[in-house]
Design a protein around this motif. Structure first.
Motif, mmCIF file in Angstrom:
data_model
loop_
_atom_site.group_PDB
_atom_site.id
_atom_site.type_symbol
_atom_site.label_atom_id
_atom_site.label_comp_id
_atom_site.label_asym_id
_atom_site.label_seq_id
_atom_site.Cartn_x
_atom_site.Cartn_y
_atom_site.Cartn_z
ATOM 1 N N GLY A 100 44.808 33.139 28.895
ATOM 2 C CA GLY A 100 45.863 33.201 27.894
ATOM 3 C C GLY A 100 46.163 34.600 27.408
ATOM 4 N N ASP A 101 46.272 34.716 26.057
ATOM 5 C CA ASP A 101 46.631 36.002 25.452
ATOM 6 C C ASP A 101 45.557 37.057 25.633
ATOM 7 O OD1 ASP A 101 48.966 34.863 24.597
ATOM 8 O OD2 ASP A 101 48.227 34.387 22.589
ATOM 9 N N ALA A 102 44.343 36.624 25.978
ATOM 10 C CA ALA A 102 43.259 37.600 26.165
ATOM 11 C C ALA A 102 43.529 38.521 27.344
ATOM 12 C CB ALA A 102 41.927 36.877 26.363
ATOM 13 N N ILE A 103 44.316 38.057 28.330
ATOM 14 C CA ILE A 103 44.600 38.865 29.520
ATOM 15 C C ILE A 103 45.416 40.109 29.159
ATOM 16 C CG2 ILE A 103 45.712 38.892 31.787
ATOM 17 C CD1 ILE A 103 44.983 35.950 32.050
ATOM 18 N N PRO A 104 46.628 39.957 28.556
ATOM 19 C CA PRO A 104 47.387 41.173 28.213
ATOM 20 C C PRO A 104 46.696 42.034 27.158
ATOM 21 C CG PRO A 104 48.449 39.213 27.307
ATOM 22 C CD PRO A 104 47.389 38.730 28.241
ATOM 23 N N LYS A 105 45.946 41.416 26.232
ATOM 24 C CA LYS A 105 45.251 42.203 25.227
ATOM 25 C C LYS A 105 44.186 43.087 25.859
ATOM 26 C CE LYS A 105 45.956 39.040 21.327
ATOM 27 N NZ LYS A 105 45.306 38.116 20.358
ATOM 28 N N ALA A 106 43.417 42.502 26.785
ATOM 29 C CA ALA A 106 42.393 43.297 27.467
ATOM 30 C C ALA A 106 43.032 44.399 28.297
ATOM 31 C CB ALA A 106 41.537 42.390 28.352
ATOM 32 N N GLY A 107 44.132 44.077 28.975
ATOM 33 C CA GLY A 107 44.815 45.097 29.771
ATOM 34 C C GLY A 107 45.317 46.244 28.925
ATOM 35 N N ALA A 108 45.910 45.919 27.766
ATOM 36 C CA ALA A 108 46.422 46.970 26.876
ATOM 37 C C ALA A 108 45.286 47.814 26.321
ATOM 38 C CB ALA A 108 47.226 46.329 25.746
ATOM 39 N N ALA A 109 44.168 47.153 25.973
ATOM 40 C CA ALA A 109 43.027 47.895 25.432
ATOM 41 C C ALA A 109 42.438 48.845 26.465
ATOM 42 C CB ALA A 109 41.956 46.916 24.934
ATOM 43 N N VAL A 110 42.315 48.371 27.701
ATOM 44 C CA VAL A 110 41.767 49.215 28.761
ATOM 45 C C VAL A 110 42.703 50.380 29.062
ATOM 46 C CG1 VAL A 110 41.192 49.280 31.210
ATOM 47 C CG2 VAL A 110 40.355 47.411 29.790
ATOM 48 N N ALA A 111 44.019 50.081 29.131
ATOM 49 C CA ALA A 111 44.981 51.146 29.406
ATOM 50 C C ALA A 111 44.947 52.218 28.331
ATOM 51 C CB ALA A 111 46.391 50.555 29.523
ATOM 52 N N ALA A 112 44.809 51.799 27.062
ATOM 53 C CA ALA A 112 44.749 52.771 25.970
ATOM 54 C C ALA A 112 43.478 53.612 26.050
ATOM 55 C CB ALA A 112 44.819 52.033 24.631
ATOM 56 N N ARG A 113 42.359 52.970 26.380
ATOM 57 C CA ARG A 113 41.090 53.697 26.467
ATOM 58 C C ARG A 113 41.078 54.676 27.633
ATOM 59 N NH1 ARG A 113 35.914 52.603 24.405
ATOM 60 N NH2 ARG A 113 34.708 54.520 24.669
ATOM 61 N N LEU A 114 41.758 54.336 28.716
ATOM 62 C CA LEU A 114 41.763 55.187 29.906
ATOM 63 C C LEU A 114 42.926 56.180 29.916
ATOM 64 C CD1 LEU A 114 40.889 52.582 32.692
ATOM 65 C CD2 LEU A 114 39.379 54.274 31.667
ATOM 66 N N ALA A 115 43.696 56.228 28.829
ATOM 67 C CA ALA A 115 44.914 57.044 28.826
ATOM 68 C C ALA A 115 44.637 58.512 29.122
ATOM 69 C CB ALA A 115 45.623 56.901 27.478
#
Length: 583
Positions: A100-115
């Motif tokens: 569910g919503d955990a997929i895009p949230k995890a993706g956004a969090a990882v993308a922000a951390r790896l920016a």
């Protein structure tokens, strides 16, 4: 479900491999740290000795060298720790099963951390320039003292004057530093990596190795951009998951223009009008698609293509004249429907080819675009024709087809005594066999018009527009890459300059190349690949069910009509799937 479990395990292995430093990298960094500490100690000792021996408290060049080395080492160490922590965070976030919503949230969090990871990784290029500057400072700090030491016994006055360099010496040193800085900058530009680009494609195993050797290695040597390649036989499912999580690859290679058109309509693809020239490819492979800005653009590059509408036979067992007679018997057909997440496509290829041969490109195009129903008489006729040809509903034939892969079918077609010898397959399966046009064996095929051929291809598109991804897509569209990749495959490049260079003649490859470049034939893109992905998947499943239970055909077609209406309402359709006379 088993395939999805296997796919998840593959993805987790890719994640582990890309986020793990590994023992070799740790050893390299440890060795570099030891060397840095040794050099720092030697520089500090040289500075102290210089102050004691020559009675100068400070040696500015040596002091700057110590500060440069210490500061650079600390910065690189901090960047390494931050990168390591970011990769560990990404692994921890993406390893658990997400819903569910955990997929895009995890993706956004990882993308922000790896920016900031790309910037920190690029800092490694500073080592070249920093090393040259460090060498210049050491030389500037020690050389005058060495000269001073040599002449001190002869002339004290000269020794004192040597402490203040003459203008000519200063100019010479400044010139050397400029040259060293220029050489360092050139060395960094010439030998350093200029970022990276991620690439998703369906080539695995030996195909992946060949693609790496022929295309990726050449690109990396030429542009010094690292390509992070991911190969998967379920690339559509992988790409869908990546897009939903907000972490799509920079470049993806897919066989389906319908799926790519859907992404383009949502604004997820970068236009490639400056990369793909209209004169370079036929419109069948590079159609214009209306983007979210309301303007038609080109969104993908064909890397290679295959000729379909071909029926393969072993010349040692069947003659070309005998193929139509053998085709009337279901036992003659070597048919395998299993193909992991894409099972069913050999049957859908058959049905769409039959429709093209029986009803022509106009009906074919309307069906692909969703303006002609699946329950239409012409479409239903194509289904029943195929069912009669391959023995749908007949246990011996249906069971073998449903439990065999298309690779198994190809092996049976070339094995004496296997009980079958004909296979409807694309040009990538040619091997040592020969082929006839499918219209020669399809009941009711219209042979009065221009020859009609179905084609397919591997299409590259940009989902994340960066200088690196733009450089890669331009390279994939170039004659060099097209010739290198298609030349190692059973497929062909359809770039006009490359296609014109293929030999002609009566050989199998010559006949295929001649058909691809013949202006007098009709070429239509694989229908299921040109449809929206939801319709394509439903089509493949319906083929499997029809093969097992043909009496349920009308229910399957009505369900496909419903799926088609929903899918075409949500995506941008392709306006050009056929090219040639009368299209």
């Amino acid at each position: 479900m088993g395939r999805l479990v296997e796919l998840r395990a593959e993805q987790q292995e890719v994640l582990r491999r890309q986020s793990d430093f590994g023992p070799l990298l740790w050893a390299e960094w440890s060795f570099a740290a030891v060397l840095t500490l040794v050099l720092l100690a030697l520089l500090a000792e040289a500075h102290a000795f210089s102050g004691t021996r020559f009675r100068h408290r400070w040696n500015p060049p040596l002091a700057l060298a110590v500060l440069l080395l210490a500061g650079g080492a600390v910065a690189l160490a901090v960047f390494t720790v931050l990168t390591r922590a970011a990769l560990a965070y990404a692994r921890d976030q993406l390893t658990p099963a997400l819903k569910g919503d955990a997929i895009p949230k995890a993706g956004a969090a990882v993308a922000a951390r790896l920016a900031g990871t790309g910037f920190r990784a690029a800092a490694a290029d500073w080592i070249w320039a920093g090393g040259l500057l460090l060498a210049a400072l050491v030389l500037l700090g020690l050389q005058p003292r060495i000269s001073e030491y040599r002449v001190s016994r002869v002339r004290a006055a000269a020794t004192r004057r040597s402490r203040l360099p003459r203008p000519r010496a200063l100019a010479a040193v400044a010139g050397c530093l400029v040259l060293l800085a220029g050489a360092g900058t050139y060395a960094v530009q010439a030998t350093g990596w200029h970022g990276s680009v991620t690439l998703l494609a369906n080539w695995t195993g030996s195909e992946q190795e060949e693609f790496q050797r022929q295309v990726i290695d050449t690109f990396e040597r030429k542009y010094h951009i690292h390509v992070v390649y991911q190969g998967s036989s379920a690339e559509s499912q992988v790409l869908t998951a990546d897009v939903q999580s907000g972490t799509p690859p920079d470049v993806a290679v897919l066989p389906g223009p319908g799926e790519l058109a859907g992404y383009a309509g949502k604004g997820l693809l970068a236009p490639l009008d400056d990369v793909v020239r209209p004169a370079g490819f036929a419109p069948t492979w590079v159609p214009k698609v209306t983007g979210p800005d309301g303007v038609a653009h080109t969104y993908w590059v064909p890397i290679k293509t295959d000729l379909k509408s071909t029926v393969w036979y072993p010349p040692a067992r069947v003659t070309a004249a005998g193929v139509p007679k053998a085709a009337r018997t279901p036992a003659s057909w070597c048919l395998g429907m299993a193909s992991d997440a894409t099972s069913g496509w050999p049957g859908s290829d058959w049905i769409e080819d039959i429709l093209l041969q029986q009803s022509g490109p106009a009906v074919y195009r309307e069906w692909v675009n969703g303006t002609r129903k699946w329950t239409d008489r012409a479409v239903r006729r194509a289904w029943t024709t195929w069912g009669q040809m391959v023995g749908a509903g007949q246990a011996p034939y249906a069971r073998t087809a449903l439990t065999s892969s298309y690779d198994d079918a190809a092996k049976r077609a070339t094995t004496p005594g296997s009980g079958c010898e004909l296979e409807h397959q694309a040009s990538f399966a040619r091997g040592t066999r020969d082929f006839v046009h499918s219209a020669d064996v399809i009941p009711g095929a219209d042979t009065s018009a221009a020859p009609r051929w179905e084609v397919s291809g591997d299409l590259a598109a940009v989902l994340h527009d960066t200088p690196q991804s733009h450089r890669l897509i331009a390279f994939l569209a170039s004659e060099q890459a097209q010739r290198a990749w298609a030349g190692t495959q059973a497929g062909f490049s359809v770039q006009h300059t490359v296609l014109a260079g293929y030999p002609g003649g009566d050989s199998t490859a010559g006949r295929i190349a001649g058909t691809l470049r013949d202006p007098g034939v009709v070429r239509c893109y694989d229908a299921s690949d040109a449809m929206p992905s939801a319709v394509r998947d439903a089509f493949a499943l319906a083929v499997l069910r029809y093969l097992a239970e043909p009496s349920a055909l009308d229910d399957e077609l009505r369900a496909l009509d419903d799926a088609s209406v929903r899918a075409h309402a949500e995506t941008t359709g392709l306006t050009s799937v056929c090219s040639g006379p009368g299209t």
